[in-house]
Design a protein around this motif. Structure first.
Motif, PDB file in Angstrom:
ATOM      1  N   MET A  24       0.853  -1.173   0.000  1.00 20.99           N
ATOM      2  CA  MET A  24       0.000   0.000   0.000  1.00 20.99           C
ATOM      3  C   MET A  24       0.904   1.243   0.000  1.00 20.99           C
ATOM      4  N   ASN A  25       0.567   2.237  -0.851  1.00 22.64           N
ATOM      5  CA  ASN A  25       1.416   3.427  -0.904  1.00 22.64           C
ATOM      6  C   ASN A  25       1.037   4.428   0.193  1.00 22.64           C
ATOM      7  N   ARG A  26       1.877   5.422   0.361  1.00 18.99           N
ATOM      8  CA  ARG A  26       1.719   6.376   1.462  1.00 18.99           C
ATOM      9  C   ARG A  26       0.427   7.180   1.372  1.00 18.99           C
ATOM     10  N   ILE A  27      -0.003   7.519   0.168  1.00 16.50           N
ATOM     11  CA  ILE A  27      -1.245   8.282   0.017  1.00 16.50           C
ATOM     12  C   ILE A  27      -2.441   7.435   0.421  1.00 16.50           C
ATOM     13  N   ASP A  28      -2.429   6.164   0.026  1.00 19.35           N
ATOM     14  CA  ASP A  28      -3.516   5.270   0.423  1.00 19.35           C
ATOM     15  C   ASP A  28      -3.600   5.156   1.945  1.00 19.35           C
ATOM     16  N   SER A  85       3.578  12.235 -11.538  1.00 23.97           N
ATOM     17  CA  SER A  85       3.119  11.139 -10.692  1.00 23.97           C
ATOM     18  C   SER A  85       2.745  11.774  -9.356  1.00 23.97           C
ATOM     19  N   VAL A  86       2.191  11.011  -8.489  1.00 24.40           N
ATOM     20  CA  VAL A  86       1.794  11.527  -7.183  1.00 24.40           C
ATOM     21  C   VAL A  86       2.870  11.128  -6.182  1.00 24.40           C
ATOM     22  N   SER A  87       3.367  12.117  -5.429  1.00 25.46           N
ATOM     23  CA  SER A  87       4.389  11.812  -4.428  1.00 25.46           C
ATOM     24  C   SER A  87       4.071  12.535  -3.126  1.00 25.46           C
ATOM     25  N   VAL A  88       4.526  11.955  -2.030  1.00 19.69           N
ATOM     26  CA  VAL A  88       4.300  12.500  -0.697  1.00 19.69           C
ATOM     27  C   VAL A  88       5.650  12.880  -0.109  1.00 19.69           C
ATOM     28  N   HIS A  89       5.751  14.112   0.398  1.00 22.18           N
ATOM     29  CA  HIS A  89       6.994  14.594   1.005  1.00 22.18           C
ATOM     30  C   HIS A  89       6.689  15.095   2.405  1.00 22.18           C
TER      31      HIS A  89
END
Length: 139
Positions: free
Chosen positions: A1-5, A82-86
């Protein structure tokens, strides 16, 4: 599961908001009204994603237990192809605060610019003498 999820899962944002200081999963469950099993799952997911850190604390009787605290105060989601979380670690100040630490303090501009608000402000001429600025009336 990715961080946004993980951030979008039920109770994740409530847990993040409540973990400004270290809290146990039991405390989070009780205070937020989250079923204990769900709370443990969310906490584990948030730890795995790097949003929470786990610490060991000791009870009065000497038994150890886990506490969780968020690792960031802000999350930046970027949509750049793309979608990224920082995130920025909580103990790291932005570079501009380190360079000019007092820039965000409240400044009374009338102390630094005493002429502000006067009818006719003064200016300092090239000789260092103060002269009055006259407002011209246009008719």
């Amino acid at each position: 599961m990715n961080r946004i999820d993980i951030l979008g899962r039920k109770y994740s944002s409530e847990i993040m908001a409540a973990t400004d200081t270290p809290r146990s999963a039991g405390e989070l469950s009780d205070d937020l009204g989250i079923p204990i099993a769900t709370c443990y799952r969310r906490v584990e997911e948030l730890v795995a994603a790097g949003f929470l850190k786990e610490q060991t604390a000791k009870r009065a009787d000497g038994r150890a237990f886990a506490q969780f605290q968020r690792t960031t105060d802000a999350i930046d989601i970027r949509f750049d192809g793309s979608v990224s979380v920082h995130t920025r670690p909580r103990d790291v100040q932005p570079f501009y605060l380190r360079l000019v630490p007092d820039v965000f303090q409240r400044v009374d501009i009338t102390e630094r610019l005493p002429w502000l608000g006067r009818e006719s402000p003064t200016e300092v001429s090239s000789t260092g003498m103060r002269t009055s600025l006259q407002r011209s009336k246009q008719g």
